[in-house]
Design a protein around this motif. Structure first.
Motif, PDB file in Angstrom:
ATOM      1  N   ALA A 218      48.714  49.147  19.553  1.00 41.62           N
ATOM      2  CA  ALA A 218      48.494  48.895  20.954  1.00 41.62           C
ATOM      3  C   ALA A 218      49.535  49.277  21.983  1.00 41.62           C
ATOM      4  O   ALA A 218      50.942  49.018  21.518  1.00 41.62           O
ATOM      5  CB  ALA A 218      48.403  47.503  21.016  1.00 41.62           C
ATOM      6  N   MET A 219      49.433  49.961  22.958  1.00 38.27           N
ATOM      7  CA  MET A 219      50.357  50.345  23.890  1.00 38.27           C
ATOM      8  C   MET A 219      50.487  49.646  24.795  1.00 38.27           C
ATOM      9  O   MET A 219      51.381  49.842  25.773  1.00 38.27           O
ATOM     10  CB  MET A 219      50.115  51.937  24.277  1.00 38.27           C
ATOM     11  CG  MET A 219      49.987  52.731  23.087  1.00 38.27           C
ATOM     12  SD  MET A 219      49.970  54.429  23.632  1.00 38.27           S
ATOM     13  CE  MET A 219      51.312  54.744  24.295  1.00 38.27           C
ATOM     14  N   ASN A 220      49.932  48.247  25.199  1.00 38.03           N
ATOM     15  CA  ASN A 220      50.283  47.483  26.253  1.00 38.03           C
ATOM     16  C   ASN A 220      49.562  46.198  25.842  1.00 38.03           C
ATOM     17  O   ASN A 220      48.870  45.943  25.025  1.00 38.03           O
ATOM     18  CB  ASN A 220      49.697  47.890  27.550  1.00 38.03           C
ATOM     19  CG  ASN A 220      48.192  48.243  27.515  1.00 38.03           C
ATOM     20  OD1 ASN A 220      47.442  47.623  26.699  1.00 38.03           O
ATOM     21  ND2 ASN A 220      47.641  48.946  28.373  1.00 38.03           N
TER      22      ASN A 220
ATOM     23  N   GLY B  24      47.590  58.295  26.493  1.00 38.62           N
ATOM     24  CA  GLY B  24      47.601  59.217  25.486  1.00 38.62           C
ATOM     25  C   GLY B  24      46.935  58.488  24.096  1.00 38.62           C
ATOM     26  O   GLY B  24      47.049  58.906  23.063  1.00 38.62           O
ATOM     27  N   VAL B  25      46.185  57.421  24.608  1.00 39.03           N
ATOM     28  CA  VAL B  25      45.554  56.827  23.268  1.00 39.03           C
ATOM     29  C   VAL B  25      44.339  57.558  22.610  1.00 39.03           C
ATOM     30  O   VAL B  25      44.216  57.573  21.195  1.00 39.03           O
ATOM     31  CB  VAL B  25      45.292  55.095  23.460  1.00 39.03           C
ATOM     32  CG1 VAL B  25      46.467  54.383  23.783  1.00 39.03           C
ATOM     33  CG2 VAL B  25      44.326  55.159  24.852  1.00 39.03           C
ATOM     34  N   LEU B  26      43.799  58.227  23.619  1.00 40.67           N
ATOM     35  CA  LEU B  26      42.665  58.913  23.097  1.00 40.67           C
ATOM     36  C   LEU B  26      43.090  60.291  22.163  1.00 40.67           C
ATOM     37  O   LEU B  26      42.534  60.406  21.303  1.00 40.67           O
ATOM     38  CB  LEU B  26      41.419  59.387  24.195  1.00 40.67           C
ATOM     39  CG  LEU B  26      41.074  58.249  25.027  1.00 40.67           C
ATOM     40  CD1 LEU B  26      40.098  58.760  26.064  1.00 40.67           C
ATOM     41  CD2 LEU B  26      40.433  57.328  24.143  1.00 40.67           C
ATOM     42  N   PHE B  27      44.135  60.698  22.656  1.00 41.59           N
ATOM     43  CA  PHE B  27      44.637  61.843  21.855  1.00 41.59           C
ATOM     44  C   PHE B  27      45.489  61.475  20.693  1.00 41.59           C
ATOM     45  O   PHE B  27      45.119  62.245  19.638  1.00 41.59           O
ATOM     46  CB  PHE B  27      45.966  62.479  22.778  1.00 41.59           C
ATOM     47  CG  PHE B  27      46.664  63.661  22.134  1.00 41.59           C
ATOM     48  CD1 PHE B  27      45.940  65.002  22.218  1.00 41.59           C
ATOM     49  CD2 PHE B  27      47.940  63.543  21.454  1.00 41.59           C
ATOM     50  CE1 PHE B  27      46.376  66.192  21.582  1.00 41.59           C
ATOM     51  CE2 PHE B  27      48.408  64.871  21.014  1.00 41.59           C
ATOM     52  CZ  PHE B  27      47.754  65.860  21.124  1.00 41.59           C
TER      53      PHE B  27
ATOM     54  N   THR C 296      47.137  46.169   9.645  1.00 46.06           N
ATOM     55  CA  THR C 296      48.503  46.453  10.031  1.00 46.06           C
ATOM     56  C   THR C 296      48.581  46.704  11.703  1.00 46.06           C
ATOM     57  O   THR C 296      47.368  47.322  12.317  1.00 46.06           O
ATOM     58  CB  THR C 296      48.840  47.808   9.482  1.00 46.06           C
ATOM     59  OG1 THR C 296      48.886  47.574   8.089  1.00 46.06           O
ATOM     60  CG2 THR C 296      49.956  48.403  10.178  1.00 46.06           C
ATOM     61  N   VAL C 297      49.417  46.122  12.531  1.00 43.17           N
ATOM     62  CA  VAL C 297      49.435  46.462  13.951  1.00 43.17           C
ATOM     63  C   VAL C 297      50.658  47.019  14.312  1.00 43.17           C
ATOM     64  O   VAL C 297      51.793  46.687  13.730  1.00 43.17           O
ATOM     65  CB  VAL C 297      49.543  44.877  14.640  1.00 43.17           C
ATOM     66  CG1 VAL C 297      49.619  45.107  16.153  1.00 43.17           C
ATOM     67  CG2 VAL C 297      48.224  44.270  14.434  1.00 43.17           C
ATOM     68  N   ILE C 298      50.672  48.179  15.114  1.00 48.14           N
ATOM     69  CA  ILE C 298      51.966  48.742  15.430  1.00 48.14           C
ATOM     70  C   ILE C 298      51.632  48.779  17.041  1.00 48.14           C
ATOM     71  O   ILE C 298      50.764  48.926  17.521  1.00 48.14           O
ATOM     72  CB  ILE C 298      51.675  50.424  15.072  1.00 48.14           C
ATOM     73  CG1 ILE C 298      51.743  50.292  13.551  1.00 48.14           C
ATOM     74  CG2 ILE C 298      52.903  51.277  15.584  1.00 48.14           C
ATOM     75  CD1 ILE C 298      51.372  51.451  12.966  1.00 48.14           C
ATOM     76  N   LEU C 299      52.789  48.257  17.667  1.00 47.86           N
ATOM     77  CA  LEU C 299      52.763  48.269  19.174  1.00 47.86           C
ATOM     78  C   LEU C 299      54.196  48.591  19.607  1.00 47.86           C
ATOM     79  O   LEU C 299      55.202  48.815  19.181  1.00 47.86           O
ATOM     80  CB  LEU C 299      52.344  46.608  19.406  1.00 47.86           C
ATOM     81  CG  LEU C 299      53.570  45.479  18.794  1.00 47.86           C
ATOM     82  CD1 LEU C 299      54.600  45.244  19.840  1.00 47.86           C
ATOM     83  CD2 LEU C 299      52.628  44.281  18.986  1.00 47.86           C
ATOM     84  N   ASP C 300      53.840  48.672  20.968  1.00 49.61           N
ATOM     85  CA  ASP C 300      55.092  49.592  21.767  1.00 49.61           C
ATOM     86  C   ASP C 300      55.580  48.105  22.409  1.00 49.61           C
ATOM     87  O   ASP C 300      55.271  47.400  23.280  1.00 49.61           O
ATOM     88  CB  ASP C 300      54.718  50.287  22.922  1.00 49.61           C
ATOM     89  CG  ASP C 300      55.610  50.720  23.809  1.00 49.61           C
ATOM     90  OD1 ASP C 300      56.843  50.387  23.662  1.00 49.61           O
ATOM     91  OD2 ASP C 300      55.328  51.652  24.563  1.00 49.61           O
TER      92      ASP C 300
ATOM     93  N   ALA D 253      44.765  51.686  21.277  1.00 45.08           N
ATOM     94  CA  ALA D 253      44.394  51.190  22.858  1.00 45.08           C
ATOM     95  C   ALA D 253      45.446  51.089  23.485  1.00 45.08           C
ATOM     96  O   ALA D 253      46.708  50.984  23.165  1.00 45.08           O
ATOM     97  CB  ALA D 253      43.756  49.764  22.406  1.00 45.08           C
ATOM     98  N   GLY D 254      45.444  51.152  25.069  1.00 49.66           N
ATOM     99  CA  GLY D 254      46.359  50.921  25.891  1.00 49.66           C
ATOM    100  C   GLY D 254      45.846  51.521  27.237  1.00 49.66           C
ATOM    101  O   GLY D 254      44.587  51.419  27.377  1.00 49.66           O
ATOM    102  N   PHE D 255      46.513  51.668  28.259  1.00 45.75           N
ATOM    103  CA  PHE D 255      46.043  51.862  29.633  1.00 45.75           C
ATOM    104  C   PHE D 255      45.513  53.528  29.721  1.00 45.75           C
ATOM    105  O   PHE D 255      46.120  54.307  28.914  1.00 45.75           O
ATOM    106  CB  PHE D 255      47.264  51.885  30.581  1.00 45.75           C
ATOM    107  CG  PHE D 255      47.651  50.375  30.825  1.00 45.75           C
ATOM    108  CD1 PHE D 255      46.660  49.315  31.343  1.00 45.75           C
ATOM    109  CD2 PHE D 255      48.811  50.008  30.992  1.00 45.75           C
ATOM    110  CE1 PHE D 255      47.042  48.320  31.713  1.00 45.75           C
ATOM    111  CE2 PHE D 255      49.387  48.845  31.427  1.00 45.75           C
ATOM    112  CZ  PHE D 255      48.528  47.863  31.554  1.00 45.75           C
TER     113      PHE D 255
END
Length: 180
Positions: free
Chosen positions: A68-70, A10-13, A86-90, A4-6
Protein backbone atom coordinates in the motif's frame (compact mmCIF):
# COMPACT_ATOMS: atom_id res chain seq x y z
CA UNK A 1 -0.65 -9.92 -4.10
CA UNK A 2 -2.28 -6.52 -4.37
CA UNK A 3 -0.27 -3.40 -5.16
CA UNK A 4 -2.26 -0.22 -4.53
CA UNK A 5 -1.78 3.54 -4.45
CA UNK A 6 -2.74 6.74 -6.25
CA UNK A 7 -2.57 6.83 -10.04
CA UNK A 8 0.96 7.87 -11.04
CA UNK A 9 2.77 6.28 -8.09
CA UNK A 10 3.94 3.32 -10.17
CA UNK A 11 1.86 0.60 -8.51
CA UNK A 12 1.02 -1.02 -11.85
CA UNK A 13 4.72 -1.05 -12.80
CA UNK A 14 5.66 -2.60 -9.43
CA UNK A 15 3.04 -5.31 -9.93
CA UNK A 16 4.30 -5.91 -13.45
CA UNK A 17 7.86 -6.43 -12.17
CA UNK A 18 6.57 -8.97 -9.61
CA UNK A 19 4.56 -10.75 -12.31
CA UNK A 20 7.53 -10.90 -14.69
CA UNK A 21 9.70 -12.29 -11.88
CA UNK A 22 7.18 -15.09 -11.46
CA UNK A 23 7.12 -15.70 -15.21
CA UNK A 24 10.93 -15.89 -15.41
CA UNK A 25 10.92 -18.25 -12.40
CA UNK A 26 8.69 -20.61 -14.38
CA UNK A 27 5.49 -20.02 -12.40
CA UNK A 28 1.93 -19.54 -13.54
CA UNK A 29 1.22 -15.80 -13.35
CA UNK A 30 -1.47 -13.21 -13.86
CA UNK A 31 -1.34 -9.42 -13.67
CA UNK A 32 -4.64 -7.57 -13.60
CA UNK A 33 -4.46 -3.76 -13.48
CA UNK A 34 -7.42 -1.72 -12.28
CA UNK A 35 -7.97 1.64 -13.92
CA UNK A 36 -10.81 4.08 -13.50
CA UNK A 37 -11.60 6.18 -10.47
CA UNK A 38 -7.93 6.78 -9.63
CA UNK A 39 -8.16 9.78 -11.95
CA UNK A 40 -10.64 11.29 -9.50
CA UNK A 41 -8.68 10.65 -6.32
CA UNK A 42 -9.36 6.95 -5.79
CA UNK A 43 -6.84 4.13 -5.83
CA UNK A 44 -5.00 2.55 -8.73
CA UNK A 45 -4.23 -1.08 -8.05
CA UNK A 46 -3.28 -4.36 -9.59
CA UNK A 47 -3.75 -7.97 -8.65
CA UNK A 48 -0.76 -10.28 -9.14
CA UNK A 49 -1.05 -14.05 -8.86
CA UNK A 50 2.04 -16.26 -8.83
CA UNK A 51 1.39 -19.99 -8.50
CA UNK A 52 2.69 -23.45 -9.20
CA UNK A 53 -0.78 -24.39 -10.48
CA UNK A 54 -3.01 -22.90 -13.18
CA UNK A 55 -4.74 -19.71 -12.01
CA UNK A 56 -8.53 -19.83 -12.15
CA UNK A 57 -9.13 -16.10 -11.82
CA UNK A 58 -6.72 -13.18 -12.08
CA UNK A 59 -8.69 -11.18 -9.50
CA UNK A 60 -7.18 -11.30 -6.02
CA UNK A 61 -9.93 -11.02 -3.41
CA UNK A 62 -8.01 -12.38 -0.40
CA UNK A 63 -4.34 -11.46 -0.89
CA UNK A 64 -1.59 -12.84 1.27
CA UNK A 65 0.49 -9.75 0.38
CA UNK A 66 -0.61 -6.10 0.23
CA UNK A 67 1.71 -3.30 -0.87
CA UNK A 68 0.00 0.00 0.00
CA UNK A 69 1.40 3.34 -1.12
CA UNK A 70 -1.26 5.60 0.42
CA UNK A 71 -3.86 5.66 3.18
CA UNK A 72 -6.95 5.20 0.95
CA UNK A 73 -5.35 2.03 -0.45
CA UNK A 74 -4.54 0.69 2.99
CA UNK A 75 -8.07 1.43 4.18
CA UNK A 76 -9.60 -0.17 1.09
CA UNK A 77 -7.66 -3.44 1.17
CA UNK A 78 -6.45 -4.12 4.72
CA UNK A 79 -9.51 -6.13 5.72
CA UNK A 80 -9.14 -8.38 2.67
CA UNK A 81 -5.62 -9.60 3.54
CA UNK A 82 -5.78 -13.18 4.73
CA UNK A 83 -4.68 -13.97 8.30
CA UNK A 84 -0.94 -14.55 8.42
CA UNK A 85 -0.45 -12.25 5.43
CA UNK A 86 2.17 -9.59 4.85
CA UNK A 87 1.58 -5.84 4.50
CA UNK A 88 4.24 -3.47 3.22
CA UNK A 89 3.35 0.20 3.35
CA UNK A 90 4.84 3.62 2.72
CA UNK A 91 5.03 5.03 6.23
CA UNK A 92 6.00 8.43 4.78
CA UNK A 93 2.47 8.79 3.43
CA UNK A 94 0.55 6.51 5.79
CA UNK A 95 0.64 7.83 9.31
CA UNK A 96 -1.47 5.19 10.99
CA UNK A 97 -0.56 1.77 12.30
CA UNK A 98 -2.23 -1.44 11.17
CA UNK A 99 -4.45 -2.64 14.00
CA UNK A 100 -4.70 -6.26 12.90
CA UNK A 101 -2.41 -8.47 14.94
CA UNK A 102 -2.65 -11.46 12.58
CA UNK A 103 -0.46 -9.80 9.92
CA UNK A 104 3.23 -9.13 9.49
CA UNK A 105 3.55 -5.42 8.73
CA UNK A 106 6.58 -3.56 7.39
CA UNK A 107 6.58 0.23 7.73
CA UNK A 108 8.97 1.59 5.11
CA UNK A 109 9.33 5.38 4.69
CA UNK A 110 9.80 4.82 0.97
CA UNK A 111 8.75 8.25 -0.31
CA UNK A 112 11.13 9.97 2.11
CA UNK A 113 13.93 7.51 1.33
CA UNK A 114 13.45 8.06 -2.41
CA UNK A 115 13.73 11.83 -2.01
CA UNK A 116 16.76 11.60 0.32
CA UNK A 117 18.66 9.25 -2.00
CA UNK A 118 17.94 11.13 -5.24
CA UNK A 119 15.45 8.49 -6.39
CA UNK A 120 12.35 10.69 -6.61
CA UNK A 121 9.42 8.79 -8.09
CA UNK A 122 10.86 5.38 -7.22
CA UNK A 123 9.11 4.78 -3.92
CA UNK A 124 7.31 1.93 -5.69
CA UNK A 125 10.59 0.12 -6.33
CA UNK A 126 11.76 0.65 -2.76
CA UNK A 127 8.58 -1.07 -1.55
CA UNK A 128 9.05 -3.81 -4.16
CA UNK A 129 12.59 -4.38 -2.90
CA UNK A 130 11.22 -4.69 0.63
CA UNK A 131 8.56 -7.11 -0.63
CA UNK A 132 11.17 -9.43 -2.12
CA UNK A 133 13.41 -9.16 0.94
CA UNK A 134 10.44 -9.95 3.21
CA UNK A 135 8.88 -12.81 1.26
CA UNK A 136 11.59 -14.29 -0.98
CA UNK A 137 14.79 -13.99 1.05
CA UNK A 138 14.27 -16.99 3.34
CA UNK A 139 12.16 -19.03 0.92
CA UNK A 140 9.57 -19.93 3.57
CA UNK A 141 6.85 -17.38 2.75
CA UNK A 142 3.97 -18.60 0.55
CA UNK A 143 4.92 -15.94 -2.01
CA UNK A 144 8.61 -16.84 -2.15
CA UNK A 145 9.22 -17.60 -5.81
CA UNK A 146 12.44 -15.96 -6.95
CA UNK A 147 15.87 -14.69 -6.06
CA UNK A 148 17.60 -11.38 -6.69
CA UNK A 149 18.90 -12.47 -10.10
CA UNK A 150 15.38 -13.23 -11.34
CA UNK A 151 14.09 -9.94 -9.90
CA UNK A 152 16.80 -8.08 -11.81
CA UNK A 153 15.92 -9.91 -15.04
CA UNK A 154 12.26 -8.96 -14.51
CA UNK A 155 13.23 -5.32 -14.00
CA UNK A 156 15.25 -5.38 -17.24
CA UNK A 157 12.18 -6.74 -19.09
CA UNK A 158 9.84 -4.12 -17.62
CA UNK A 159 11.92 -0.97 -18.11
CA UNK A 160 11.27 0.08 -21.71
CA UNK A 161 14.20 0.85 -24.03
CA UNK A 162 13.21 4.52 -24.16
CA UNK A 163 13.75 4.70 -20.39
CA UNK A 164 16.95 2.61 -20.26
CA UNK A 165 18.58 5.43 -18.29
CA UNK A 166 16.19 4.56 -15.41
CA UNK A 167 17.36 0.95 -15.08
CA UNK A 168 20.23 1.64 -12.67
CA UNK A 169 18.08 4.03 -10.61
CA UNK A 170 15.43 1.32 -10.32
CA UNK A 171 18.12 -1.15 -9.24
CA UNK A 172 19.30 1.30 -6.58
CA UNK A 173 15.72 1.68 -5.32
CA UNK A 174 15.23 -2.11 -5.15
CA UNK A 175 18.49 -2.47 -3.21
CA UNK A 176 17.47 0.29 -0.83
CA UNK A 177 14.17 -1.48 -0.20
CA UNK A 178 15.89 -4.83 0.40
CA UNK A 179 18.18 -3.16 2.95
CA UNK A 180 15.41 -1.32 4.82
Amino acid sequence: MIFAGFGGQGVLFAGKVAAYAGLIAGKEISWLPSYGPEMRGGTANCSVCVSDRPIGSPLVTAPNVLVAMNLPSLDKFIDTVEPGGTVILDSSLIGKKVEREDLTVYYVPSSSLAEEKGLAGLSNMILTGKLFQAVCANGEHPCAFCGEDVLDQALEKCVPARKANMLDLNRQALALGRAS
